[in-house]
Scaffold this active site. Structure first.
Site, PDB file in Angstrom:
ATOM      1  N   SER A 181       0.850  -1.192   0.000  1.00 53.97           N
ATOM      2  CA  SER A 181       0.000   0.000   0.000  1.00 53.97           C
ATOM      3  C   SER A 181       0.887   1.244   0.000  1.00 53.97           C
ATOM      4  CB  SER A 181      -0.934   0.013   1.224  1.00 53.97           C
ATOM      5  OG  SER A 181      -0.185   0.276   2.403  1.00 53.97           O
ATOM      6  N   CYS A 182       0.296   2.370  -0.402  1.00 56.36           N
ATOM      7  CA  CYS A 182       1.008   3.648  -0.368  1.00 56.36           C
ATOM      8  C   CYS A 182      -0.025   4.743  -0.110  1.00 56.36           C
ATOM      9  CB  CYS A 182       1.782   3.874  -1.666  1.00 56.36           C
ATOM     10  SG  CYS A 182       0.764   3.917  -3.154  1.00 56.36           S
ATOM     11  N   LEU A 183       0.083   5.871  -0.787  1.00 60.21           N
ATOM     12  CA  LEU A 183      -0.892   6.937  -0.584  1.00 60.21           C
ATOM     13  C   LEU A 183      -2.135   6.726  -1.433  1.00 60.21           C
ATOM     14  CD1 LEU A 183      -1.534   9.682   0.772  1.00 60.21           C
ATOM     15  CD2 LEU A 183      -0.487  10.784  -1.247  1.00 60.21           C
ATOM     16  N   TRP A 210      -3.576   4.843   1.541  1.00 60.51           N
ATOM     17  CA  TRP A 210      -3.870   5.536   2.795  1.00 60.51           C
ATOM     18  C   TRP A 210      -5.040   6.500   2.653  1.00 60.51           C
ATOM     19  CZ3 TRP A 210      -3.586   5.460   7.791  1.00 60.51           C
ATOM     20  CH2 TRP A 210      -3.818   6.629   8.525  1.00 60.51           C
TER      21      TRP A 210
END
Length: 225
Positions: A181-183, A210
């Site tokens: 996952s990331c932004l 996120w």
């Protein structure tokens, strides 16, 4: 494949009726008597086509109208070689298609609800590939490990003890289920590609990142109040 069989004319090559038979053999004489064959150089009416300077028949060296006939066994071998090569190519394409299908079905996005369920069941290792300052400033998904995108390739190849010392977590094995996952799903997809190239065969990514997680979590907490 059908076009190759037609091009090679395999039924005619192997047919007893059209098999190349030595001149003067019993089969040739029988076919000649039945009208099914002619002497080399013969023309309708029983006349024999004239030869060249050497006096040979039309099919002999030096004769007019001479032509080269590919022997039956050689033609059959050539056709079998062509067909065998084509079958090998088709088999290779099918293998590639099957591998692609398996890869595409193994790698998929997970939704917010799926990720939350997987985290609760402790069936995955969630790796957040944002920078450390982003984690400090905005927060992170509970249970995730922060490995910035630039470190993912090296981290996944680390010695387990070194990984534990640096990230304070157990290093995942290639058979473990990973979710990146990331932004907002861009960097996590790149991390996923890196993991696949290193041999990790059960990888996914949380495309919402996120941003989506924080939105849903805020909404659920608001409903709870």
């Amino acid at each position: 494949m059908g076009k190759l069989h037609k091009l090679c004319n395999l039924p005619q090559v192997f047919s007893p009726e059209t098999a190349i038979t030595p001149r003067g053999s019993p089969r040739f004489v029988q076919r000649l008597a039945e009208g099914g064959a002619q002497e080399p150089g013969a023309v309708p009416g029983g006349q024999v086509q004239g030869g060249g300077a050497g006096g040979g028949s039309g099919l002999e060296p030096g004769g007019r109208g001479s032509e080269m006939v590919l022997p039956g066994p050689l033609l059959a071998s050539a056709c079998r070689a062509i067909l065998g090569s084509a079958e090998a190519v088709l088999w290779g394409l099918k293998s590639i298609k099957g591998s692609c299908h398996n890869f595409c079905t193994a790698v998929k996005d997970v939704t917010y609800k799926e990720l939350k369920s997987l985290l609760n069941s402790r069936q995955i290792t969630l790796i957040d590939v944002r920078e450390r300052w982003e984690i400090v400033e905005y927060g992170k998904i509970p249970g995730s490990i922060n490995i910035p995108l630039g470190e993912v390739g090296e981290a996944l190849q680390m010695n387990p003890n070194d990984f534990k010392e640096k990230y304070n977590e157990v290093k995942p094995s290639k058979s473990d289920s990973l979710v990146f996952s990331c932004l907002a799903g861009v960097r996590s997809k790149k991390a996923l590609d890196t993991a696949v190239s290193l041999g990790f065969n059960s990888v996914q990514h949380y495309a919402g990142g996120w941003n989506e997680w924080a939105t849903y979590e805020f909404s659920e907490k608001k409903k709870g109040n």
